[in-house]
Motif scaffolding. Structure first.
Motif, mmCIF file in Angstrom:
data_model
loop_
_atom_site.group_PDB
_atom_site.id
_atom_site.type_symbol
_atom_site.label_atom_id
_atom_site.label_comp_id
_atom_site.label_asym_id
_atom_site.label_seq_id
_atom_site.Cartn_x
_atom_site.Cartn_y
_atom_site.Cartn_z
ATOM 1 N N LYS A 1 16.556 -4.711 47.390
ATOM 2 C CA LYS A 1 16.656 -6.139 47.720
ATOM 3 C C LYS A 1 15.300 -6.731 48.071
ATOM 4 N N ILE A 2 14.537 -6.050 48.924
ATOM 5 C CA ILE A 2 13.253 -6.619 49.326
ATOM 6 C C ILE A 2 12.259 -6.601 48.176
ATOM 7 N N ALA A 3 12.421 -5.655 47.251
ATOM 8 C CA ALA A 3 11.548 -5.631 46.078
ATOM 9 C C ALA A 3 11.868 -6.796 45.159
ATOM 10 N N ARG A 4 13.138 -7.010 44.900
ATOM 11 C CA ARG A 4 13.540 -8.091 43.993
ATOM 12 C C ARG A 4 13.173 -9.467 44.539
ATOM 13 N N GLN A 5 13.199 -9.610 45.858
ATOM 14 C CA GLN A 5 12.915 -10.917 46.452
ATOM 15 C C GLN A 5 11.470 -11.054 46.928
ATOM 16 N N ASP A 6 10.649 -10.084 46.581
ATOM 17 C CA ASP A 6 9.205 -10.159 46.802
ATOM 18 C C ASP A 6 8.860 -10.445 48.265
ATOM 19 N N LEU A 7 9.251 -9.539 49.135
ATOM 20 C CA LEU A 7 9.016 -9.702 50.571
ATOM 21 C C LEU A 7 7.539 -9.832 50.907
ATOM 22 N N THR A 8 6.690 -9.072 50.242
ATOM 23 C CA THR A 8 5.260 -9.115 50.542
ATOM 24 C C THR A 8 4.686 -10.510 50.340
ATOM 25 N N VAL B 1 5.869 -13.328 62.685
ATOM 26 C CA VAL B 1 5.829 -13.970 61.368
ATOM 27 C C VAL B 1 6.496 -13.083 60.321
ATOM 28 N N MET B 2 6.177 -11.787 60.340
ATOM 29 C CA MET B 2 6.760 -10.866 59.368
ATOM 30 C C MET B 2 8.261 -10.715 59.578
ATOM 31 N N GLY B 3 8.688 -10.634 60.842
ATOM 32 C CA GLY B 3 10.108 -10.495 61.129
ATOM 33 C C GLY B 3 10.902 -11.703 60.689
ATOM 34 N N ALA B 4 10.337 -12.894 60.864
ATOM 35 C CA ALA B 4 11.021 -14.114 60.437
ATOM 36 C C ALA B 4 11.170 -14.151 58.917
ATOM 37 N N ALA B 5 10.130 -13.733 58.212
ATOM 38 C CA ALA B 5 10.210 -13.691 56.751
ATOM 39 C C ALA B 5 11.281 -12.705 56.298
ATOM 40 N N TYR B 6 11.355 -11.566 56.954
ATOM 41 C CA TYR B 6 12.359 -10.561 56.607
ATOM 42 C C TYR B 6 13.769 -11.060 56.917
ATOM 43 N N SER B 7 13.928 -11.777 58.020
ATOM 44 C CA SER B 7 15.233 -12.326 58.381
ATOM 45 C C SER B 7 15.719 -13.328 57.342
ATOM 46 N N ARG B 8 14.825 -14.177 56.871
ATOM 47 C CA ARG B 8 15.221 -15.163 55.860
ATOM 48 C C ARG B 8 15.629 -14.479 54.563
ATOM 49 N N LEU B 9 14.935 -13.409 54.221
ATOM 50 C CA LEU B 9 15.216 -12.704 52.977
ATOM 51 C C LEU B 9 16.464 -11.828 53.089
ATOM 52 N N ALA B 10 16.513 -10.982 54.124
ATOM 53 C CA ALA B 10 17.588 -9.994 54.230
ATOM 54 C C ALA B 10 18.905 -10.602 54.677
ATOM 55 N N LEU B 11 18.832 -11.619 55.549
ATOM 56 C CA LEU B 11 20.043 -12.176 56.142
ATOM 57 C C LEU B 11 20.356 -13.590 55.679
ATOM 58 N N GLY B 12 19.423 -14.207 54.985
ATOM 59 C CA GLY B 12 19.661 -15.567 54.501
ATOM 60 C C GLY B 12 19.631 -16.615 55.594
ATOM 61 N N VAL B 13 18.956 -16.318 56.722
ATOM 62 C CA VAL B 13 18.865 -17.277 57.819
ATOM 63 C C VAL B 13 17.806 -18.322 57.471
ATOM 64 N N ALA B 14 18.199 -19.583 57.407
ATOM 65 C CA ALA B 14 17.274 -20.627 56.964
ATOM 66 C C ALA B 14 16.126 -20.835 57.944
ATOM 67 N N SER B 15 16.420 -20.824 59.238
ATOM 68 C CA SER B 15 15.393 -21.038 60.257
ATOM 69 C C SER B 15 15.598 -20.025 61.384
ATOM 70 N N GLY C 1 18.151 1.822 57.086
ATOM 71 C CA GLY C 1 17.087 1.321 56.226
ATOM 72 C C GLY C 1 16.106 0.444 56.977
ATOM 73 N N ALA C 2 15.157 1.059 57.697
ATOM 74 C CA ALA C 2 14.107 0.313 58.386
ATOM 75 C C ALA C 2 12.928 0.124 57.433
ATOM 76 N N VAL C 3 12.281 -1.026 57.535
ATOM 77 C CA VAL C 3 11.227 -1.397 56.586
ATOM 78 C C VAL C 3 9.879 -1.445 57.280
ATOM 79 N N PHE C 4 8.859 -0.849 56.657
ATOM 80 C CA PHE C 4 7.494 -0.997 57.140
ATOM 81 C C PHE C 4 6.960 -2.327 56.617
ATOM 82 N N LEU C 5 6.822 -3.295 57.502
ATOM 83 C CA LEU C 5 6.328 -4.614 57.126
ATOM 84 C C LEU C 5 4.820 -4.689 57.305
#
Length: 352
Positions: A320-327, A162-176, A289-293
């Protein structure tokens, strides 16, 4: 989110110390002049480097007496949270003085301090370390966990998905995003009980902006066939190191081949553009740049051996992850998944 986020930097982490970290901060500022920084570490050493970069001369500097080294155990690092540069950067996130922390220091120590200081998000049992890997496709692939958790049960793996999918949508712009579990085979009967149980749970997902595509073997991770690869930290770290080692091997082998004779050197001149593209693709600094999710705060891990460009890339990820509110995105996705999930019956343990 403030359009001018402040990033906390562990200026003492990494092989290059303050010289490399501050040079990376300067590069990040050149790319995005709205960024602001608080630098933690030896004040004299930091200010000596700052004098070389007027664009970040107004950065805040917080003196710290201690430096967490690569030899320090996590338990030792935790006891020096308040006095070390690594701990200071993470506490700045906890106290709301920075939107994210970036460190190139000891990964185990960084994970321990971050988990204890920031705590895990509601509904997340364990945080995971996620990074972007290059592929032959149009997008990078998100891979997690890369070493934060050596042992994981099925529920942990589901949370990572679930966390990886959310990060993929945010970081890479993958819709699904297409999500797969790393396994020793793609057949449903292959793998450990934890993997089979996680797959069964993920197959129950009926809504949300991602889909589960089953298992994937390590040799297919970078083929562009998947957007998120999920693993326990033990297997994921081995796979990551194997990929990085293979990339270095190919690069070194090509260098040796092109310098073996005059004809080879002439061939190199003709193929230089292609070789430059290959080198760029394989250079880990370009995917740093690895992220602790899964934490109540954002922490980005830079390669210890990263150069200034690599550090700047890690800072870019943090901003980027801060501006797009990854949490918040992870929280929303987790709630959505659990609202649709049906608990499966546990499978038998063992590997087939």
């Amino acid at each position: 989110m403030d359009k001018a986020p402040r990033i906390a930097i562990d200026a003492m982490g990494g092989d290059g110390g303050p010289a490399t970290m501050i040079a990376g901060v300067a590069q990040a500022c050149d790319r995005d002049s709205s960024l602001r920084f608080t630098l933690f570490g030896d004040e004299a050493a930091i200010r000596a480097e700052l004098a070389r970069y007027p664009q970040i001369a107004d950065s805040r500097v917080v003196h710290c007496d201690d430096v967490i080294t690569g030899d320090d155990k996590p338990s030792q690092a935790i006891r020096r949270t308040k006095t070390s540069s690594m701990g200071g950067a993470i506490l700045a996130v906890k106290d709301g003085e920075a939107v994210a922390a970036v460190s190139a220091g000891n990964t185990g120590a960084l994970m321990a301090i971050a988990k204890l200081s920031l705590r895990t998000m509601h509904g997340i049992d364990r945080p995971a370390l996620a990074a972007l890997m290059p592929t032959l496709g149009d997008q990078d692939v998100v891979m997690l966990d890369l070493g934060a958790n050596t042992d994981c049960d099925a529920r942990n793996l589901v949370e990572f998905a679930v966390m990886g999918a959310a990060y993929s949508r945010l970081a890479l712009g993958v819709a699904s995003p297409r999500v797969r579990l790393l396994n020793i085979g793609t057949e449903e009967l292959k793998g450990t009980g934890e993997l089979k149980d996680a797959a069964a749970m993920l197959r129950q997902q009926t809504g949300g902006a991602w889909r589960f595509d089953g298992f994937i073997e390590a040799d297919r991770v970078c083929r562009g066939e998947v957007d998120v690869v999920v693993s326990d930290g033990f297997s994921g770290n081995i796979a990551l190191k194997a990929m990085e080692g293979t990339a270095r091997f190919i690069t070194d082998l090509l260098k040796r081949a092109f310098s073996s004779s005059l004809r080879s050197k002439a061939g190199f001149l003709l193929s230089r553009p292609a070789f430059a593209l290959l080198s760029h693709h394989l250079n880990p600094n370009n995917h740093n740049g690895a992220v602790f999710l899964g934490l109540n705060g954002l922490v980005v891990k830079s390669h210890g051996g990263a150069d200034a460009n690599g550090v700047a890339n890690a800072i870019d990820v943090a901003a980027k992850i801060a501006r797009q509110d990854l949490t918040r995105r992870i929280t929303d996705d987790l709630e959505d998944f659990r609202s649709h999930a049906v608990e499966p019956q546990p499978s038998q343990e063992g590997v087939e």
